[in-house]
Motif scaffolding. Sequence first.
Motif, PDB file in Angstrom:
ATOM      1  N   LEU A 188      -7.426 -10.520   3.845  1.00 25.80           N
ATOM      2  CA  LEU A 188      -7.568  -9.362   4.734  1.00 25.80           C
ATOM      3  C   LEU A 188      -9.016  -8.883   4.800  1.00 25.80           C
ATOM      4  CD1 LEU A 188      -4.300  -7.456   3.824  1.00 25.80           C
ATOM      5  CD2 LEU A 188      -4.800  -8.669   5.963  1.00 25.80           C
ATOM      6  N   LYS A 189      -9.698  -8.844   3.667  1.00 24.63           N
ATOM      7  CA  LYS A 189     -11.112  -8.431   3.668  1.00 24.63           C
ATOM      8  C   LYS A 189     -11.964  -9.376   4.515  1.00 24.63           C
ATOM      9  CE  LYS A 189     -11.721  -5.892  -0.630  1.00 24.63           C
ATOM     10  NZ  LYS A 189     -12.386  -5.911  -1.945  1.00 24.63           N
ATOM     11  N   ALA A 225      -4.869  -4.984  10.320  1.00 20.50           N
ATOM     12  CA  ALA A 225      -5.225  -5.650   9.062  1.00 20.50           C
ATOM     13  C   ALA A 225      -5.617  -4.621   8.001  1.00 20.50           C
ATOM     14  CB  ALA A 225      -6.352  -6.654   9.293  1.00 20.50           C
ATOM     15  N   ALA A 226      -6.339  -3.574   8.404  1.00 19.80           N
ATOM     16  CA  ALA A 226      -6.721  -2.521   7.455  1.00 19.80           C
ATOM     17  C   ALA A 226      -5.479  -1.803   6.929  1.00 19.80           C
ATOM     18  CB  ALA A 226      -7.679  -1.538   8.115  1.00 19.80           C
ATOM     19  N   THR A 227      -4.494  -1.600   7.787  1.00 20.40           N
ATOM     20  CA  THR A 227      -3.249  -0.965   7.357  1.00 20.40           C
ATOM     21  C   THR A 227      -2.535  -1.826   6.322  1.00 20.40           C
ATOM     22  OG1 THR A 227      -3.043   0.156   9.484  1.00 20.40           O
ATOM     23  CG2 THR A 227      -1.041  -0.048   8.170  1.00 20.40           C
ATOM     24  N   CYS A 229      -6.851   2.878  -1.207  1.00 19.02           N
ATOM     25  CA  CYS A 229      -5.868   3.082  -0.149  1.00 19.02           C
ATOM     26  C   CYS A 229      -6.241   4.308   0.685  1.00 19.02           C
ATOM     27  CB  CYS A 229      -4.466   3.253  -0.754  1.00 19.02           C
ATOM     28  SG  CYS A 229      -3.205   3.716   0.445  1.00 19.02           S
ATOM     29  N   ALA A 230      -6.562   5.409  -0.001  1.00 12.50           N
ATOM     30  CA  ALA A 230      -6.909   6.651   0.696  1.00 12.50           C
ATOM     31  C   ALA A 230      -8.164   6.472   1.554  1.00 12.50           C
ATOM     32  CB  ALA A 230      -7.110   7.779  -0.311  1.00 12.50           C
ATOM     33  N   ARG A 231      -9.142   5.730   1.046  1.00 13.79           N
ATOM     34  CA  ARG A 231     -10.381   5.498   1.806  1.00 13.79           C
ATOM     35  C   ARG A 231     -10.086   4.738   3.103  1.00 13.79           C
ATOM     36  NH1 ARG A 231     -12.914   1.152   2.261  1.00 13.79           N
ATOM     37  NH2 ARG A 231     -12.126   0.217   0.357  1.00 13.79           N
ATOM     38  N   ILE A 232      -9.266   3.696   3.008  1.00 14.48           N
ATOM     39  CA  ILE A 232      -8.925   2.918   4.205  1.00 14.48           C
ATOM     40  C   ILE A 232      -8.148   3.778   5.196  1.00 14.48           C
ATOM     41  CG2 ILE A 232      -7.579   0.966   5.076  1.00 14.48           C
ATOM     42  CD1 ILE A 232      -8.284  -0.455   2.406  1.00 14.48           C
ATOM     43  N   CYS A 233      -7.189   4.550   4.695  1.00 14.49           N
ATOM     44  CA  CYS A 233      -6.408   5.409   5.590  1.00 14.49           C
ATOM     45  C   CYS A 233      -7.311   6.427   6.290  1.00 14.49           C
ATOM     46  CB  CYS A 233      -5.293   6.110   4.823  1.00 14.49           C
ATOM     47  SG  CYS A 233      -3.985   4.981   4.279  1.00 14.49           S
TER      48      CYS A 233
END
Length: 180
Positions: free
Chosen positions: A106-107, A131-133, A154-158
């Motif tokens: 994913l990265k 993909a980020a989700t 997780c919080a940073r991506i959200c």
Amino acid sequence: GQWAELHHHTWTPDHICIAETWRGIGMGVSMAYSISEDLQSVDYVKCGLDNATKESHIQQLKTLVAYFYLKGLDYFGGMPIYHGYSLEEVPRSTAKETFEFVEQTLKDAIPTLKPYVKGSSHDGFISQGAAATMLAQLYFNAATYIGEDRYDECARICQDIIDKKYGEYELAKTWNEPFG
């Protein structure tokens, strides 16, 4: 009796729902790799497309592979990890190895995918946000999958999704709006 087994959590690996989930995940991985390898030999320019579109299609297929492995991690923990289409069986990997494979896939894919543009001709394509989700979901469940707290990631991506780093997403105003 099969539904009672599911209800009472008394199924075995031979239960049709469990066996079909394992088979379906493997089939999804296999088909995505097969199509990806078929696309390698396609001359996109002769088809009126460009090589950037070709690379986008291949990265979307790799993201699908990560999605299937994410589902496998959810159901089974470690999965046999393939890196291309193959009829050879490979041994089952650990949950940690499967986690790391999904994470790296994913990265690698996110920067190569297109951001979501509402109403664009790319509706239905796998976007950076999708993909980020998946990556956020992986990190959200990391404590269960591999015993590591990855909630901050997780919080940073959200937050990045909310801040439109990956495209034009917005929170729904009601619970049922996404279904309308």
